[in-house]
Design an enzyme around this catalytic site. Structure first.
Site, PDB file in Angstrom:
ATOM      1  N   THR A 154      -6.337   2.581 -19.718  1.00 44.36           N
ATOM      2  CA  THR A 154      -6.640   1.734 -18.554  1.00 44.36           C
ATOM      3  C   THR A 154      -5.318   1.099 -18.130  1.00 44.36           C
ATOM      4  O   THR A 154      -4.435   0.870 -18.969  1.00 44.36           O
ATOM      5  CB  THR A 154      -7.669   0.634 -18.888  1.00 44.36           C
ATOM      6  OG1 THR A 154      -7.110  -0.264 -19.848  1.00 44.36           O
ATOM      7  CG2 THR A 154      -8.961   1.220 -19.456  1.00 44.36           C
ATOM      8  N   HIS A 155      -5.174   0.840 -16.851  1.00 41.47           N
ATOM      9  CA  HIS A 155      -3.904   0.324 -16.300  1.00 41.47           C
ATOM     10  C   HIS A 155      -2.724   1.227 -16.688  1.00 41.47           C
ATOM     11  O   HIS A 155      -1.599   0.764 -16.813  1.00 41.47           O
ATOM     12  CB  HIS A 155      -3.620  -1.107 -16.768  1.00 41.47           C
ATOM     13  CG  HIS A 155      -4.769  -2.037 -16.588  1.00 41.47           C
ATOM     14  ND1 HIS A 155      -4.941  -2.820 -15.472  1.00 41.47           N
ATOM     15  CD2 HIS A 155      -5.847  -2.277 -17.383  1.00 41.47           C
ATOM     16  CE1 HIS A 155      -6.062  -3.520 -15.589  1.00 41.47           C
ATOM     17  NE2 HIS A 155      -6.639  -3.205 -16.736  1.00 41.47           N
ATOM     18  N   SER A 276      11.172  26.742  -9.768  1.00 42.04           N
ATOM     19  CA  SER A 276      11.940  26.018  -8.760  1.00 42.04           C
ATOM     20  C   SER A 276      12.953  26.963  -8.140  1.00 42.04           C
ATOM     21  O   SER A 276      13.472  27.852  -8.812  1.00 42.04           O
ATOM     22  CB  SER A 276      12.669  24.850  -9.430  1.00 42.04           C
ATOM     23  OG  SER A 276      13.814  24.478  -8.689  1.00 42.04           O
ATOM     24  N   LYS A 282      12.426  24.933 -14.543  1.00 40.41           N
ATOM     25  CA  LYS A 282      11.203  24.272 -14.076  1.00 40.41           C
ATOM     26  C   LYS A 282       9.943  25.091 -14.286  1.00 40.41           C
ATOM     27  O   LYS A 282       9.925  26.321 -14.138  1.00 40.41           O
ATOM     28  CB  LYS A 282      11.324  23.926 -12.597  1.00 40.41           C
ATOM     29  CG  LYS A 282      12.326  22.845 -12.330  1.00 40.41           C
ATOM     30  CD  LYS A 282      11.884  21.499 -12.863  1.00 40.41           C
ATOM     31  CE  LYS A 282      10.932  20.852 -11.872  1.00 40.41           C
ATOM     32  NZ  LYS A 282      10.413  19.582 -12.396  1.00 40.41           N
ATOM     33  N   GLU A 289      -1.049  19.878  -7.915  1.00 39.32           N
ATOM     34  CA  GLU A 289      -0.513  18.923  -6.946  1.00 39.32           C
ATOM     35  C   GLU A 289      -1.119  19.157  -5.563  1.00 39.32           C
ATOM     36  O   GLU A 289      -1.387  18.214  -4.815  1.00 39.32           O
ATOM     37  CB  GLU A 289       1.013  19.055  -6.862  1.00 39.32           C
ATOM     38  CG  GLU A 289       1.727  18.661  -8.153  1.00 39.32           C
ATOM     39  CD  GLU A 289       3.142  19.224  -8.199  1.00 39.32           C
ATOM     40  OE1 GLU A 289       3.916  18.965  -7.267  1.00 39.32           O
ATOM     41  OE2 GLU A 289       3.477  19.927  -9.176  1.00 39.32           O
TER      42      GLU A 289
END
Ligand code: ARG
Length: 472
Positions: A154-155, A276, A282, A289
């Site tokens: 949480t947070h 990439s 990468k 996304e």
């Protein structure tokens, strides 16, 4: 270019011609438009407005159009504005003069409202199947790793250990509600506007009930003004889609974090990773996304139609044409997102060791230890304070686990308490061992033994129930 010649003497301005056409968008409704026309032809025959021969000629023409649409053989002409007129003109080329009778007792206003409802019904059914597919993938992953733990966060800070299966089943709950919302939208949308005409209702004795059943609608709409001018069913469907997109986006967000080596909880399959153009090292979770990114467009589609409706007086206004693209776009975005996310979940590999190591740090079992003190008679606020003090004492150079607190640490913390019961526990020689046992991940999980909690037996039952429901 002028479509309805009788009323006008001159031609329209090219700039008006540029803004008017919608066929590049609403051609997606062509098969639904033909289904509506077929039902309308039968209704015209029922009302004695076309003969049996004319009905058959019209239906044969519409059937040949259906084949042409399916095969991509129609040349859509923007000069004919929309899918409705394109198909009517194409019917004339096939069926001859009788095609001029098709639009009897019908307006494009009740026609497009019908097409949209038919299209949306099919699209919602298709999305529902895809949501179930994603639920199955999530439940499959949860079953495969039924004992895996991770820190509940949480947070974005470590909170309490939870089972990975519990975490994944949270998404299954969201997706089930998304299914419910889509089905609910369809339940209200599934009525037939045909026979509503332009605004007042058709001027012929069309059997609207029979026409509705012909199209598998639950019945006819009750008010011609409402039927031709509202798009609330589009808003409801897009709201359900946007919310589902938001749920997928949260999962996508987690996957991007979890696959970062600093977390290392999961590795996204190569088939759902990209490289990439510049950095040879990468391995990016681009599809996840993009699922997150598509949720933004989905929200935009919803807001576009809501905004469209709010200022419109009754009844049909041409603005409503602008509701078609957001609906098509929203459904397409959600379809892509569901498919990609299903693939991502099916292919992801889970590092149970990394997850467990994270669950064992961050003092994530502190609440369980505090609960244990409460069970021993210490007031909750005081237990909270005592455990907080031990966490603070361990923090410098500690491993992040309350299992590291030795007897002396606990005795000191308890003895300094204002709580009488805590002070009594301080002189109990076994208290340190008992609290260390209560500070393990297993003990913490076991405590959450309530309906909807992460205790292993509860999660096993929830998983079994999900498998049963999904026929797995
Ligand atoms: N293409 C229009 C739409 O999607 C069809 C209805 C047009 N009606 C009219 N009276 N101009 O809304």
């Amino acid at each position: 270019m002028r479509l309805w010649g009788g009323r006008f003497s001159g031609s329209s301005d090219p700039r008006a011609d540029a803004i008017g056409p919608s066929v590049d968008v609403d051609r997606a409704l062509a098969l639904d438009d033909l289904a509506g026309s077929e039902a309308h032809v039968r209704a015209l025959f029922g009302a004695g407005l076309v003969t049996a021969d004319e009905r058959d000629e019209l239906l044969a023409g519409l059937a040949s159009l259906r084949e042409d649409v399916a095969a991509g053989r129609i040349e859509w002409d923007p000069a004919l504005e929309d899918v409705h007129l394109n198909l009517e003109v194409a019917l004339g080329e096939r069926a001859g003069a009788v095609a001029a009778k098709l639009h009897t007792g019908r307006s494009r206003n009740d026609q497009v409202a019908t097409d949209l409802r038919l299209w949306l019904r099919g699209a919602a059914g298709e999305l529902d199947g895809r949501i179930v597919g994603l639920e199955r993938a999530l439940v499959g992953l949860a079953s495969e790793h039924h004992g895996a733990v991770l820190p509940g966060i949480t947070h974005l800070q470590p909170a309490q250990p939870v089972l990975l299966a519990h975490h994944l089943l949270a998404y299954v709950e969201m997706l089930e509600r998304d299914r419910g919302r889509l089905a609910d939208a369809v339940r209200r949308a599934n009525v037939s506007p045909l026979g509503s005409g332009a605004v007042a209702g058709a001027g012929f004795a069309i059997d609207r009930e029979a026409e509705a059943l012909d199209l598998d609608f639950d019945g006819p709409t009750a008010n011609s003004i409402d039927a031709t001018s509202d798009r609330d069913f589009v808003v409801e469907t897009l709201a359900a889609c946007a919310l589902c997109g938001a749920h997928l986006s949260r999962l996508a967000e987690e996957i991007t974090w979890w696959s970062n080596p600093a977390f290392g909880f999961v590795r996204v399959a190569e088939a759902f990773s990209t490289g990439s153009s510049m950095m040879p090292n990468k391995r990016n979770p681009d599809p996840a996304e993009l699922v997150r990114g598509k949720a933004a467009g989905l929200t935009g589609s919803l807001v576009a139609v809501l905004g469209l409706l709010k200022g419109l007086p009754l009844a049909y206004q041409r603005d409503l044409q602008e509701s078609v693209r957001p609906l098509l776009d929203g459904v397409a975005a959600l379809r892509l997102s569901l498919d990609a996310m299903t693939g991502i979940v099916e292919g992801v590999s889970v590092d149970e060791m990394r997850m467990r190591a994270a669950a064992e740090t961050g003092y994530a079992t502190a609440t369980a230890v505090s609960d244990l003190l409460v069970e021993g008679g210490v007031a909750f606020r005081e237990a909270h304070r005592i455990v907080g003090g031990v966490v603070r004492a361990l923090e410098d150079g500690g491993t992040g686990s309350l299992t590291d607190a030795d007897d002396a640490t606990w005795q000191e913390a308890l003895a300094g308490s204002a709580d009488e019961r805590a002070r009594a526990l301080a002189s109990d020689g076994s208290v340190g061992a008992a609290l260390r046992a209560g500070a393990t991940v297993e003990a913490s999980l076991a405590r959450a033994d309530v309906i909807g909690g992460t205790a292993p037996a509860r999660v096993a039952a929830a998983l079994a129930e999900a498998r049963r429901r999904l026929g797995m």
